[in-house]
Design a protein around this motif. Structure first.
Motif, mmCIF file in Angstrom:
data_model
loop_
_atom_site.group_PDB
_atom_site.id
_atom_site.type_symbol
_atom_site.label_atom_id
_atom_site.label_comp_id
_atom_site.label_asym_id
_atom_site.label_seq_id
_atom_site.Cartn_x
_atom_site.Cartn_y
_atom_site.Cartn_z
ATOM 1 N N THR A 9 3.450 -8.803 -9.640
ATOM 2 C CA THR A 9 3.278 -8.538 -11.261
ATOM 3 C C THR A 9 2.186 -6.942 -11.425
ATOM 4 O OG1 THR A 9 2.068 -9.715 -11.496
ATOM 5 C CG2 THR A 9 4.068 -9.973 -12.378
ATOM 6 N N ASP A 10 1.293 -7.430 -9.797
ATOM 7 C CA ASP A 10 -0.390 -6.472 -9.905
ATOM 8 C C ASP A 10 0.108 -4.870 -9.624
ATOM 9 O OD1 ASP A 10 -1.905 -9.107 -8.810
ATOM 10 O OD2 ASP A 10 -1.703 -8.131 -10.507
ATOM 11 N N THR A 11 1.966 -5.086 -8.677
ATOM 12 C CA THR A 11 2.090 -4.034 -7.600
ATOM 13 C C THR A 11 3.493 -3.700 -8.940
ATOM 14 O OG1 THR A 11 3.387 -5.012 -6.438
ATOM 15 C CG2 THR A 11 1.389 -3.991 -6.213
ATOM 16 N N PRO A 12 3.335 -2.907 -10.530
ATOM 17 C CA PRO A 12 4.733 -2.455 -10.480
ATOM 18 C C PRO A 12 5.709 -1.475 -10.412
ATOM 19 C CG PRO A 12 3.095 -1.431 -11.701
ATOM 20 C CD PRO A 12 2.663 -2.407 -10.693
ATOM 21 N N TYR A 13 5.114 -0.469 -9.186
ATOM 22 C CA TYR A 13 6.240 0.081 -8.375
ATOM 23 C C TYR A 13 5.910 -0.171 -6.850
ATOM 24 C CZ TYR A 13 7.684 1.728 -12.562
ATOM 25 O OH TYR A 13 8.074 2.102 -13.428
ATOM 26 N N ALA A 14 6.088 -0.321 -5.487
ATOM 27 C CA ALA A 14 5.514 0.142 -4.169
ATOM 28 C C ALA A 14 7.030 0.771 -3.333
ATOM 29 C CB ALA A 14 5.794 -1.640 -3.827
ATOM 30 N N ASP A 15 6.735 1.534 -2.571
ATOM 31 C CA ASP A 15 7.240 1.993 -1.803
ATOM 32 C C ASP A 15 7.905 0.295 -0.480
ATOM 33 O OD1 ASP A 15 7.556 4.076 -3.149
ATOM 34 O OD2 ASP A 15 6.635 5.021 -1.779
ATOM 35 N N LEU A 16 8.689 0.116 -0.437
ATOM 36 C CA LEU A 16 8.938 -1.766 0.686
ATOM 37 C C LEU A 16 9.521 -0.681 2.098
ATOM 38 C CD1 LEU A 16 11.284 -3.466 -1.964
ATOM 39 C CD2 LEU A 16 8.293 -3.055 -1.315
ATOM 40 N N ALA A 17 10.494 0.897 2.097
ATOM 41 C CA ALA A 17 10.819 0.572 2.712
ATOM 42 C C ALA A 17 11.314 2.941 2.998
ATOM 43 C CB ALA A 17 11.729 0.225 3.597
ATOM 44 N N ARG A 18 11.409 3.232 3.975
ATOM 45 C CA ARG A 18 11.438 4.867 3.799
ATOM 46 C C ARG A 18 11.589 5.468 5.616
ATOM 47 N NH1 ARG A 18 8.242 9.112 5.516
ATOM 48 N NH2 ARG A 18 8.348 11.277 4.405
ATOM 49 N N ALA A 19 13.025 6.387 4.897
ATOM 50 C CA ALA A 19 13.461 6.490 5.977
ATOM 51 C C ALA A 19 13.418 8.199 5.895
ATOM 52 C CB ALA A 19 14.664 6.328 6.634
ATOM 53 N N VAL A 20 12.994 9.454 7.220
ATOM 54 C CA VAL A 20 13.474 10.455 7.001
ATOM 55 C C VAL A 20 14.287 11.015 7.965
ATOM 56 C CG1 VAL A 20 12.145 12.957 7.171
ATOM 57 C CG2 VAL A 20 10.824 11.013 5.895
#
Length: 232
Positions: A9-20
């Motif tokens: 609840t302290d991080t309502p949005y979080a990037d969990l994984a990313r690829a380019v």
């Protein structure tokens, strides 16, 4: 690369994984909504799907399977977050399901549990994952390799995830789709496409657009299944 720790609840949005890749960015984000953790998949900044509302991804499979007489061998074009695949596997008539997914990172996130329901889904012995373009998978397939083909790689021909996907709605590819489909092919779209129906009809001999009405977050929406059937 996946980040450590759950969405709180302290991080309502979080990037969990990313690829380019050469096609751009694929991003898996987490958010909390009404106290529940929600995953969302974005491609080049555009929201493709999330885990809060999965009825349209599921309906592609359930509606298509209801139209199919004998869907023993199924091809799903586009893995997404796995909800179409899950509905295909829920049908006991399905003996084999091949999933073509262009983004290897997305397959990895389902396989390694970054998407929590992914490992069990991909562990089903009926599932084969083909990492690559669905057009290449079908081009290399034998005639009538699949009883049922489900394509959900865009939001339809007018709303492409990648510009190169325009080829999937043109006569050359749809002839390949016809060659490799034994019974039924279904293309999902957020809007009706008379041009797609016309081109499918030219390839298969029989095609129609079937509406699918759904209630999403308090509003009525209509999506479309563009259904091509091999006569007889």
């Amino acid at each position: 690369m996946a980040q450590d720790g759950p969405v709180t609840t302290d991080t309502p949005y979080a990037d969990l994984a990313r690829a380019v890749s050469d096609r751009g960015e694929v991003l898996l984000r987490g958010r909390r909504e009404e106290g529940a953790a929600v995953l969302e998949l974005r491609v080049n900044g555009v929201l493709v799907m999330d885990t809060r509302e999965t009825s349209t991804e599921r309906a592609l499979a359930t509606d298509a399977l209801a139209l199919a007489a004998s869907p023993r061998r199924v091809l799903v074009g586009g893995l997404g977050l796995g909800f179409t695949l899950a509905e295909v596997l829920a049908d006991r008539r399905v003996e084999e399901c091949t999933v073509a997914e262009l983004e290897p990172a997305l397959v990895g996130w389902l396989a390694d549990g970054t998407v929590p329901h992914g490992p069990a889904l991909l562990a089903d012995p009926r599932v084969t994952v083909a990492v690559g373009d669905v057009a290449d998978v079908l081009t290399s397939a034998p005639d009538r390799a699949y009883d049922l083909v489900l394509l959900d790689v865009d939001n339809g021909p007018g709303h492409l995830v990648h510009d190169a996907n325009a080829a999937l709605y043109r006569p050359a590819f749809l002839e390949t789709l016809h060659r490799t489909t034994a019974e039924l092919a279904v293309v999902w779209s957020e809007a009706e496409s008379p041009d797609l129906v016309r081109t499918l009809r030219q390839a298969f001999g029989s095609a129609e657009a079937i509406p699918h009405d759904v209630r999403l977050q308090g509003r009525d929406e209509r999506y479309w299944l563009h259904v091509a059937r091999r006569p007889g």
